[in-house]
Every structure is written in C-alpha cells, then in structure tokens.
Design a protein around this motif. Sequence first.
Motif: not given
Length: 845
Positions: A689-694
């Motif tokens: 998984i590549t998490e984002t800011r949100d």
Amino acid sequence: MSRGIKALLIILGVVGVLALIITGVWLWFTRQAHPKTEGEIRLAGLLEPVEIVRDVNGVAHIYANNTEDLFFAEGYTHAQERFWQMEFQRRTAAGRLSELFGETTLETDRYLRHFGFRQSSEGAYALLDAETKKAIDAYARGVNAYIADRRPAQLGLEFAILGLQGTEWEIEPWTPIDSLSWGYMMIFDQGGSPSEDMSIANMIGALGSERFNDLFPAFRDNRPTIIESSELGYLGQSDTTPLSRLNDAELSYLLDLSRAVAAGAGDLPPLLAQTMTPYGAGSNSYAISGERTATGGAILANDPHMGVMMPALWYQVGMHCRTKSDACPYEFRGYSLPGVPGILIGHNDRIAWGLTNAAFDAEDVFIERINPDNPNQYEVNGEWVDMEIRREEIAVQGWDKPDVIFVRQTRNGVVASDSLVNASRFGADDEGTQPYALTYAWTGLEPVQTVRAVQLIIRSQNWDDFLAAAEFFEAGKQNLLYADVDGNIGYVMPGKVPVRAGGDGTIPVPGWNDEFIWTGFIPYEDAPRVFNPAQGFIVTANNPQVRAEDYPHFLGLSQDRGQRAQRITELILADTDLINLQDVQAIQTDNGSISALEVIPYLRQLTIDDPAVAAARDRLVGWSGQMHRDSAEAALYNIFWVRLINNTYNDELLPDYYPDGKDNTADSMYHILQDPQIGWWDDVRTADITETRDDILLRSLTEAHAEGITTLGEDMDAWKWGDLHTITFRNATLGSSGIGFIENIFNRGPLPTSGSESVPQKTCWNANNGFAVTCIPAMRQIIDLGNLDNSLMIHSVGQSGHPMHPHYDDLIETWRNLQYNPSNWSREAAEGGEHELLVLEPSGG
C-alpha cells in the motif's frame, strides 16, 4: 471501675502521651531549620541597622543605609530560606557532590570538572569592578553570618534526613567564588552541550541532507524576527557560508570524519538531566512603548521557561537604599538566584529588563589529530603540540582514595571525548593508524564578566547605561530587553559570538589546521540592537534576532521556529485600543496554538465512516486552539498530534531520531502537509500500500479517538487536557529517592496544568515520553513603568526552601491558575497586608 478498664485507660493515656511526644519530635525535626523572620537579631559585620519586611507572600523587602549592609542582608536572607539549595548548587558547580552522595554522583562530578568553573570563577573575581566586588563580598559575609553557628540540620531538612542516613560533613564558609561558580552553572545551563553537534552530524549522516532539512526546516518568511530588517539599514549583507552551502564532497568528508571519532552523541549525566533546563525550553519577553499603552508608560513582560524545580529556581526580593545616593545607589525589585547577589530579572526605580535565551551558536566541536606516540600531543598546522593538562581529585564518600582524572585541553577547547560525550577516548581512521579526539570549544571556558554586567544593569538609569552594562554580558546567550519610565523600549543581544574561519559550527570540524578555527568574536558595536522601533513594541521568544540575509555575521541555526513570537505579535497588533496591564496578562497566559490551527484544516475534507470519529473531527474543526487544562479538544488534539508524528515519521527513522513534537516538528509538518503525495506519508511497513496524506490523517485521528476513550473514558465531554498534562514539582535531591514517604515531604503534584509546546504559556512535553510537563514559565513579571506600584510578579512554587514552611508551596495555585500577585514595590504596599518585620542590628563585635 474495673481493673481492666483502668488498665485500658492507662494504656490509652500512655499511647496518647507517646503520640504527642512523637508528634512533637517530628514537628521539631522537620521545622528546626525554619528561620526567624520577626523581631531583632544582633549580628557582627553589619555597619548599621537593616530592616527586612516579608510581605504576605513571603517576599523579602530589604531596607539599608549602605551597599555593604544591603547585600549582607540579601546573603543572610538567602541562607535563611534556601541554604540547602545553595549548598547543593555550589557542590554541583565545583564537581563535589560525591563527597556527600558517593559513587552515585561521580559521573556528574567527572563531567563538570572538565569545565573548570571554580578556576574560571577565580579569574572572573579578579575582573570585577570595585562596586560589584563590594556587593559580592558583603553577600558572602551575610551568608556566613547565618550559617556560622548552626548545625547542618538547622539549615535545611535535607541535611537532617541525610544525617539520619549517616552522612556527615562540616558546612564550609561561603565565598564569592561560590557565587560566581553558580553563575557559571547558569551560563552552562543556557548553552549547548558538547553532544549537540555530534547529534546533528549523526542525523545528517543517517538521513541525508534533504531529509534532515525536512525535519528541521528553515525559518519561515512570515514569522517575525526580534528586529525588523528595516531597523538594520546600517549593516551590510551576510558573507558567511552556513552548513547548507557546503558542497556534497565537503559535507560527506566531515560526516565520515565525525563517525570515525564517535559512534553517537552522549547524554548529560542523569542528575544534570533532571536539574537543568530541558532541551526545547524557551522564554518570552516583550516591551510595549508608552505610545501604545493606556497609561502612556512603557510595559515590560517576561516569563522564562525553565525546568520544573522544588524549591523554585528563583527567589523574589526587593532591595532598597533608604536614601539613594552615590554611596548607596540601589533600589530594585525582582528575581534573584539563591547564592548570587542582586537580581537577574526585574526593575529598579527607572528601568526594567527581561531575559530570554538568544540561542546563538557559541559552542563548537573540533576533531583533533592525536600523536600516535604521545596521546597528550595534538597536531597544529603539521606540528605536534603539547596539551594543557589539569589534574583533578574527586573525593568520594566511602572511598579511601580520591578519584583522579586528567583534564586535557587544546588550543580549541577541552578534550570532550575523555568524558563529555559518548565516544571512545580516541577514534581512528579507516586504517586504524591515526588517532583522533574531540574537543569542545565554548566561550564559558574562560573568565567572563557576566556577573559584573548584571550588577551594572541593576544600577543603570537609562538606555545608555544599560547598553554599556550589557557589553560585559560575555557569556550566557541572552536577549536583553529594556523599558524605562520615560516610555522608551530597547533590545540588545550581547555575548561573545564566535567568528569562524570556515563552516558554521553546526557539525564537528577538523581542528588540526586553521580552516575552521575561531578568529575572534562579533564586535559588540555590531551586536543586534534596536531602540524605540517604529512598530512600538519588541517581542523576543527565542526566535531569530534578524533575518540571516540582512545581517553580516552568522548567529546560528538553533533559534525557535517562531510560533510563540508570531502569536504574541498577533495578539499585540489585534488590540486596537491602547494596551493595559490586563491585556498583557491575557497575552502572557495565552494558550493559543498556531501550530494546531495550521494542522486542523486538513481534517475537514476527510471522509470518515465512523460517526464517533467524525464527531471528534468536528469538535476539532470548531476548536479555538486554546490548550487549557479543562479542554476536551486540547486532549484530543494532542493525542492525535502524537499519533500523527508516529504515523508520519517514525516508520522511517531510528528511535534516536524520532521527532519530539516541538517547534521544529510543527514546522516540518506544516510543510509536508502541503504535499499529499510526499514520501513521508507512505508507511514503509505496509509493502503493498502507498499511503497518502489523508490516509495518515484518518488513521491518526481514529487511533487518537480510541486512545482517548481508553485513557479518559467514553464521554468526550468529560475529557480534560490537564488529566494528561500534569506537573510534578520535584526536589532535586530527595525528590527522586524512591522512598514514597520522603518524596511526599518534598514534592508537590502531579497537578493538571494548562499550556503546551509552542504556545505563549509554554509548558514543555515530549511526544516520545508522554504528556508530563518538563518545563514551565518558572516566573512571570509584568512591569508598569508608568506606575511601578501596579507591577505584577509570580513564580511557580514558594519563597521558602523548607518543606513544612507555609511559604514552601503557597504560590502554586496562584501560578497554576494563571494569576499574579502585586509586586509591593513601595514599603507601604509591602506592609499593607499581613507581614513580618525582622531587624538586623550591628552587634558591635
């Protein structure tokens, strides 16, 4: 009456008598050190009678006819109230704690002996002007007049308890060198430790320059400096080469060399870590000119943020020559340091002053090449040179022989890798043939005249006097703020700031040639200063003095990121009416967090499925950002803040480099929040998984809500920040004894407390260590130069150092509730309420 009942009554009577005896003995034992504060005492060494009025808060107001008696009485008063603190302090500065505490404090003594505070103090005494020498000599005589005929147990409960444990010693006479040595310790407390440069080098080496700069971003353009650039038109442009401008090859070389010498940076010895001001503390001061105030008089406010102590670091005192003249030129009120004559912060009859840490870089670590055939020689421009070597003997309780260390010194400073940092005594190059050592350069390693400066400031009557006095403030790294009865305000940053041949002192550099050596100090006439700035006020909150590009000298990279300075400035500018004392009180005790209000808007657009978490988000979105101890939102936000730091940074960092949540972390987060895809958001532990800011914001908020329920309960309305953010006032010696009964005698708390990091009413805590308070506004003053009788003062615990005394802890609730006491400047005010009068009479002996 039956024989059994009679026996029972006899037994009960005996038990009652024994209880009374035990209670009486206990009361005597715990109160035998309480001083006499009323009546009359005859003393040898006085020239004329002295009166000491203690007001309702236990603040001593001293009235004398001459300089010698005035400072004699201050020394006597300090010894009455705080002699254990003074004894502990002078032994700390001298590296002599092990004489009392044995091997437990040997590491601390070894560490401090390297700095030679006693030797430097002897040199500093020789530099004093006649008037200052008169004051410090008289102060020592006053201390000795009190302690001379008293047993240790009569000077402090700590002495009595240690005596029960078998510790025995004779109280040595107090000397002016003892006072100067503690002055040096306070200078050391406000400086940087030898390990800081090593820590920065290790972090850059581990993270790389780009990621290091993400964690420690540059000062923001929209934040205020102490002096506006428009006030610096006479200065040229900076020609320094800070760390960020080193090319990659130079930086790589220096970092590799640092790692060759030491694998990591060391911490302070545990005792010093407990008693010194913690990293990340700060202070606020601001002066508002008479043009902006309701009375037309200037107002000066100051609240230094120091470590949590019991008894207080400060001792309030008023000192008055009955008739002010050239022969007795003193009339002042403020905050003294027990063991040191005069006051450090406060006002006299004409001017007021305050201090905040200037955070300029006055310390460097040098890497020395050591002669492989002689460890006491080092290289200077291709030649082997002998080190200076000082033998130190440390007496240790229970040891037959003293501990012996040899303090080595090069032209650059004291050899730090012998004891001051966590490093092998010698490092080596990759081939293992060239030994290296680290040396620590610091302006406080030689005699300095800071105590002279303080005494001259006390006597100053105007800006010119103040500016001339500040030139002697050679070490201590302070911003000096000024205001006077004519409505003027001013600021100067004194102190010896090194001028370097190369580099900026941020990381260790070679010391074997002249490429990085100190070539001198910034001339005092070039020191940052301003008098009556156009904006009509001056704010100092450990923020940069000037914008680097507008000043010709390099001052450092460690100043605060400016959140407090911005908030205070905004509050001053928002007051469109003329400012009064109540306005300044509201500013000084403000708990508003700019940093929180910069983060919270990013929560608005989150899609939240859980209604309870969504409701928690909505509470934060509608919150004012005030970190009050009764605030549920403050509790939620700070739990969320810790989770956000952990989820953003810590998956990619070693524990030694975890962000602490303070001003640098807040600005780092401000910058990366603007990029929803920056690599910091991706959790490297979730490979698929590549998490984002949100994603990280939602995870952190959800975790914070769950943690709050577990810790504070299901009903969020009942949550209180103060239930997490508590303060314990802990005695420096017996307060951490591990014996609950003893700790309860000396300590107070834990108590719920308002405040947080990077708010004007700053109370330190560390995101890696929980929410407990580690620094506080240790005192607050608001000086009304239009009418000094209106001035307000408070410090954190109490005037007395005796645990069973009414004035040991009677200020805590006033301080904790963000309230003040009148300063009682005039004698009429000091005697206006409940008070005590002690008269010291010359004995004629």
